[in-house]
Structures are given as C-alpha cells and as structure tokens.
Scaffold this active site. Sequence first.
Site, mmCIF file in Angstrom:
data_model
loop_
_atom_site.group_PDB
_atom_site.id
_atom_site.type_symbol
_atom_site.label_atom_id
_atom_site.label_comp_id
_atom_site.label_asym_id
_atom_site.label_seq_id
_atom_site.Cartn_x
_atom_site.Cartn_y
_atom_site.Cartn_z
ATOM 1 N N HIS A 173 -5.578 1.752 10.766
ATOM 2 C CA HIS A 173 -6.775 2.294 10.118
ATOM 3 C C HIS A 173 -6.351 3.298 9.059
ATOM 4 C CE1 HIS A 173 -9.414 1.655 13.991
ATOM 5 N NE2 HIS A 173 -9.206 0.525 13.342
ATOM 6 N N GLU A 203 9.526 6.688 5.393
ATOM 7 C CA GLU A 203 8.977 6.093 4.164
ATOM 8 C C GLU A 203 9.549 6.756 2.904
ATOM 9 O OE1 GLU A 203 4.738 6.596 4.498
ATOM 10 O OE2 GLU A 203 4.816 8.753 4.224
HETATM 11 C C1 NOJ Z 1 1.123 6.529 4.610
HETATM 12 C C2 NOJ Z 1 1.746 6.252 5.926
HETATM 13 O O1 NOJ Z 1 2.643 7.266 6.289
HETATM 14 C C3 NOJ Z 1 2.413 4.914 5.838
HETATM 15 O O2 NOJ Z 1 3.117 4.655 7.021
HETATM 16 C C4 NOJ Z 1 1.373 3.859 5.556
HETATM 17 O O3 NOJ Z 1 1.997 2.625 5.417
HETATM 18 C C5 NOJ Z 1 0.606 4.182 4.295
HETATM 19 N N1 NOJ Z 1 0.130 5.508 4.339
HETATM 20 C C6 NOJ Z 1 -0.576 3.244 4.094
HETATM 21 O O4 NOJ Z 1 -1.537 3.461 5.066
HETATM 22 CA CA CA Z 2 2.876 9.516 5.266
#
Ligand code: NOJ
Ligand code: CA
Length: 710
Positions: A415, A509
């Site tokens: 979500h 990320e």
């Molecule tokens: C930031 C989140 O940290 C990442 O894991 C996610 O893929 C993206 N937002 C998109 O929701």
């Molecule tokens: Ca994030």
Amino acid sequence: MKSIRLSFLLFFLFLGNIQAQVLTSPGQTLQMKFALTEAGEPLYLVNLNNQPVVLPSKLGFDLKNDDIDLLDGFQITKTENSTFDETWTPVWGEESQIRNHYNELMVELTQTKTGRKMVIRFRAFDEGLGFRYEFPLQEDMGYFVVKEEKTQFAMTGDHVAFWIPGDYDTQEYDFTESKLSEIRGLMKTAITPNASQTPFSDTGVQTSLIMKSADGLYINLHEAALIDYPAMHLELDDEQMIFTSHLTPDAIGDKGYLYTPAQTPWRTIIAGKKAGNILASRITYNLNEPSKIEDPSWIKPMKYVGVWWEMITGKSSWSYTNDYKAIKLGETDYSKASPNGTHGATTENVKKYIDFAAKHGFDGVLVEGWNVGWEDWFGNSKDYVFDFLTPYPDFDLKGISAYAKEKGVQMIMHHETSSSVRNYERHMDEAYQLMKDYGYPAVKSGYVGDMLPRGEYHYSQWLVNHYQYAIEKAAEYQIMVNAHEAVRPTGVGRTWPNLIANESARGTEYQAFGGSKANHVTILPFTRQIGGPMDYTPGVFEMDVFNGSHVNSTLANQLALYVTMYSPLQMAADFPENYDRFPDAFQFIKDVALDWEKSLYLEAEPGYFLTIARKAKGTGEWFVGNVNGMDRRTGEVKFDFLESGKTYIAEIYGDKTDAHFKTNPQAYEIRKVAVDSNSVLKQFSAPGGGYAIRIRAAGKEELKGLKKLK
Ligand code: NOJ
Ligand code: CA
C-alpha cells in the site's frame, strides 16, 4: 568552552546543596537527581557509575496562547518512590525473555501562581533513564496546546556524534560522524535530496542519536512510546553543548494538542562504557505498555523475496502504461491502454518469484505496482491517488493468490499511500478486507512525498496518530504492518507486535539511488534500530545495478546484515537470477534464523565495526554477523557462548583478503571448521565488508576431516 564547563560545575555543586530527590537504579549503577532551582524550575541530572552523563538540565513547556508557561514557579507537592521487576516474553525479538527492572520516582509539581499540576515520572534502569511528563485531570488545565517542549539534555563535553539532519519529513540520510561543535559547519552537506524533506535548523539532529564522549562513554538519546504526540528532534546549543527538545509542528506551527489526563512519550538516555551496552539495553521496549494483542499466534516472522529491486534499480516499472499522463480512478479505462512493456507486477513475473520462494523455502513474496494508479502517483499532490483494491489488467489477483497458496507461499501486500493519508484511511477497511479475502498476512505501506493534508509533516502528532491508527486497524484484521517513511519506531512493537518492521531510515534502496556510505550499517543498530526492527532489505549480490549505481558493500557484508540488522521481517532483495549465480552464498540467507533466544554484542564501535552472535529460537543454532567500516580489519570471535563439551560446525562466509566494497565486492570465500566453546576465530573483514557464520551441532561423521579451531 572553558567558562561554560565551569558554570556547569558550579551548577552541579549547587545542586548538591539544594534539596535534591535522588533516584538510584536497582543495581546502583545509575543515579538521577531532581531538584527545583530558586525560581522553581525543574532540573535533573544523570550519572552512570559516578560519571556525569547529563549535567543539570531544565524541564518544562512553552504553551501556546498562555501568558504562563510550564517552565518555572513550581513547588514539589508530592513524591512517590516505587520499584518494579518483571520478565516478559516478546512475540518476536532479539531475545526470548526481557527483564524490566527499574526504580521509579514520581514528582508532582504544582505551579504556585496557577495551581496547575504537572507530574514528572522518572524510571532508573541500570543502563539508563526514562522520564515523561504527565498532566493529571485538573480544573484549570483541560485542553492545552504545546508551543514547544523544553526538555534539556546538557552534555558534558564536545562529544563525537553520529547524526542525521533534524527533519520533519524524512530520516533517509547518511550519517555524519563529527564532534557536536562541527555539526553546524557540516549541516549543508549532510542534507541530501529526498522526495519530502523539511530540515529546520543548522544544529538540529534526529533521535535516536548515538554519541561518544572523550573519556569513552557511549550515550544514546531517544524516546519511547511515541503515542498521540509529535516526534521529538534535538536542537543543539553548540556553545553550551545542550540539546533541547524540538517537536515536529503541524501545518499551522503548533506542536502538540493535549487533553488532560495526558502524558508525553518517555525521553530516554542510555549510557554505557561499551558500545555493546547500548545495543543490549531494552529500555525502549520496557517503557512501552505490554502487548494489547491477546492472542498473537498469527504474528509470525517472515523471510521474503519480491518484485521490488527491479523497480528500484530501474529495470522495470510500477506503472502499467505510458499512455496516460493523469489517472482518474474509476474513470480511466486501463483496458484501452497499451502496456508499456516494463511493468514488473505481471502475473507471469510474480509467478516466477513465487516459484523461486517455494523452491528456496521463503515465507513470502512482496509485489509492488500491482494496483492501478502508479502512472501519476508521485509528486502531484494528488488526493485520490490509489484505491488499494483494483489490480492492473495484467495482475491476476485471484489466480496469483491461489497459485501462491498451492506453492505454500504467502503474498505480501503493498500500500503506497503517496502520503495521501486521508485517502488511505478512506480505503483502509476495504483494503485490509481484500487482504483477508486473498490471504495476505502482511502489508508494506509507504508514505513517499509531501503530506496530504498539505502543509502537514510526516512526524507531526496528527501523522503519528495516523500510523498508529493503521497499526491498530490492521490488528483488528490480524494483519502485520511494515511501514516505510512513517515516523521512526519507539518500541511500540511491544504493545502492538503486529508492527513487525519499519523503514524510517536510509534503507538498501539508496544503494540504487547513488549509494550509501559503506559504514552506514555499522551505525544503524545504534540509532534507528533502538526503537525497533528495520526492513533494511539486504541480500544484494550484484553490486553494479541496472541504472549504473553501485552498492557500497561486499557480498559477505550483505550476508552479515541478516544477523546485525535485527528484524523479524527480512527480505532477500536481489533478483532470483543473481542468487542462482552464487548458490553457495545464497545458502546462508536460506539458513539464517529470524527470531532469537539470545543476542550477544561481541565487538562494537559505531561507524567502524559490529559483531553480533545470536542463538536461534527453537533450533539451538547460532549465527554470527560482522559488518565492517571503511578500513580493513581482523576481528575476533570467542566461541565461549557455545555449550561446553560439544563440538559444532561453523560455516564461515567471509571476505577474501582482496575484497573491497567498491572494486571487488564479490570476492568471498566459504569454509567449514569445527569449533567448541574454547575456540577463537580471527577473521578478516574488507572495507565495507564483513562475515556471516552459521554454527550448528554436528555428528561425528560430518566432523571427520574438518579442521578444529583452537
Ligand atoms: C519507498 C519505499 O521505501 C520503497 O521500498 C518502495 O518501493 C517505494 N517507496 C514505492 O512505494
Ligand atoms: Ca523509503
């Protein structure tokens, strides 16, 4: 600096002469003194083994629309001492039993002019102090607005700190190591771009903050049980070396709305001669209420893979089509749109991940970009951005759910709210019900971008209440929550153990967004993780990723993260094909446990190295993880935690001597040795490297021919 320290010394002596309330921890190690100044200002100080940790510091509040603040003019009208000792069993955690042992001092203050009552409750644990303000139900103070909380933490000197910029909207920063006096000069470089960010001052930093004093004392400042109150930052007076609380404001600049009876979160000070003492402390959990989930049997740790790293590295997209620049949910006809050919969450691709999860024994598969609306999800301040219900035409919700079930794999819901918080609340019941209908036990939620309602900040009281609402609502549906970009945790996972993880820091990320510092993961356990588990999403084996970014870590370091970054929710983030290239290393990710009976902090120095040993719940196996900073290092593991008289096999996954996070990250070697409780291992770690060890009981046959470690 000199004159200031002198003034504090005087202050300190003065405190010895005025009538102080003294609170000592059960083991007599920690001491807190409380007193009022002549002007009736509340003051406290903290010592650990007679060494000052916090010099005399003021307590109180600036109130809005009020001539009289809660800062001075107080009298002590009542005090109460008590002691508490319990051992409780967490649903998941770094250990299976937690002792909560403290002495408490309750001080009731009455402001002479106004008759207002304010209670300060102190809890002294052997390794730290927690205190909070309480406002009993009273006639003259029913409803009030906090302009600023004025809790001070006066440091004893110009400590070294590992800090990130104070910010109302994000914690996704690399840490800076510097002296407190250097923060101002380094602030600009420390503020790197984010989708939503509101730094507020040149010397404001975030909690949980870890510091080291010149005489080798480690000090952590944070908060516990952040409920119905804004998140606290720390504003540094860099001449006096005094931190003062700085609360996150709301859209109109107010900081907290309180109705009596009310209380603030606990302010925590954890201190120790060894950095490992900070990690071993359970103060943050202990200051939270016991679990409100009566039967937590549905809360289970999960190891998962996901359709995720593909999007993060730019190989595929969350969106389904490039035809539309703007989406109107319910009106946009996706059946007329041409697929963009890069959509990650296709039924076919998801099945590939389910197969992989089933083959390798993973519990779950996360899929992002499964639901309509991603074409214009970001940066548009769009209210009705997602419905969390409608799948894209190429994502067969029903079929995938049946397929996963057949394969014994659970699906993890996603979500992304885009920070349109009212919209999430609007759909929350239906969205959670959909998860129940299709057998999704956990949700990863996200709050990317600026907040809606516009002008609100991620860490204000209103938003803190929203994250809490989502957790409690999820509990009604027996759903586990992993919230990204939400406020950083403060031990609320004790009360609501369905909050199995948060991001709320710079996760993996960022390794695909230009990289993080190679020593980042040696700092996170001392900072972000003091409040609870992090969904760090480790397990990247290919460091040169699709979009050209480089992951600043060795492969062995990635393995170690499953031990050092505690979480009951652990991802193996990389692509199946990258795991297929290194099946021997992948074995560690498959073997490593998620839930622990015991944790030992063997070697620890934030920013430099960290070695943790953990005993798995149930199996008797041990796992050791070491993460290393920027310099080559050979560390030592004494296996004296093993049962004596028994011989075990240690499977060691380490860096080769020529490994380096930048130039040679995949240089690892795996060896097996026999160990017992007398064995000592000397093990090399490369810059940005580390090692991971699985230790298991072994039969005679298996031990044959294995070298025994002395
Ligand atoms: C930031 C989140 O940290 C990442 O894991 C996610 O893929 C993206 N937002 C998109 O929701
Ligand atoms: Ca994030």
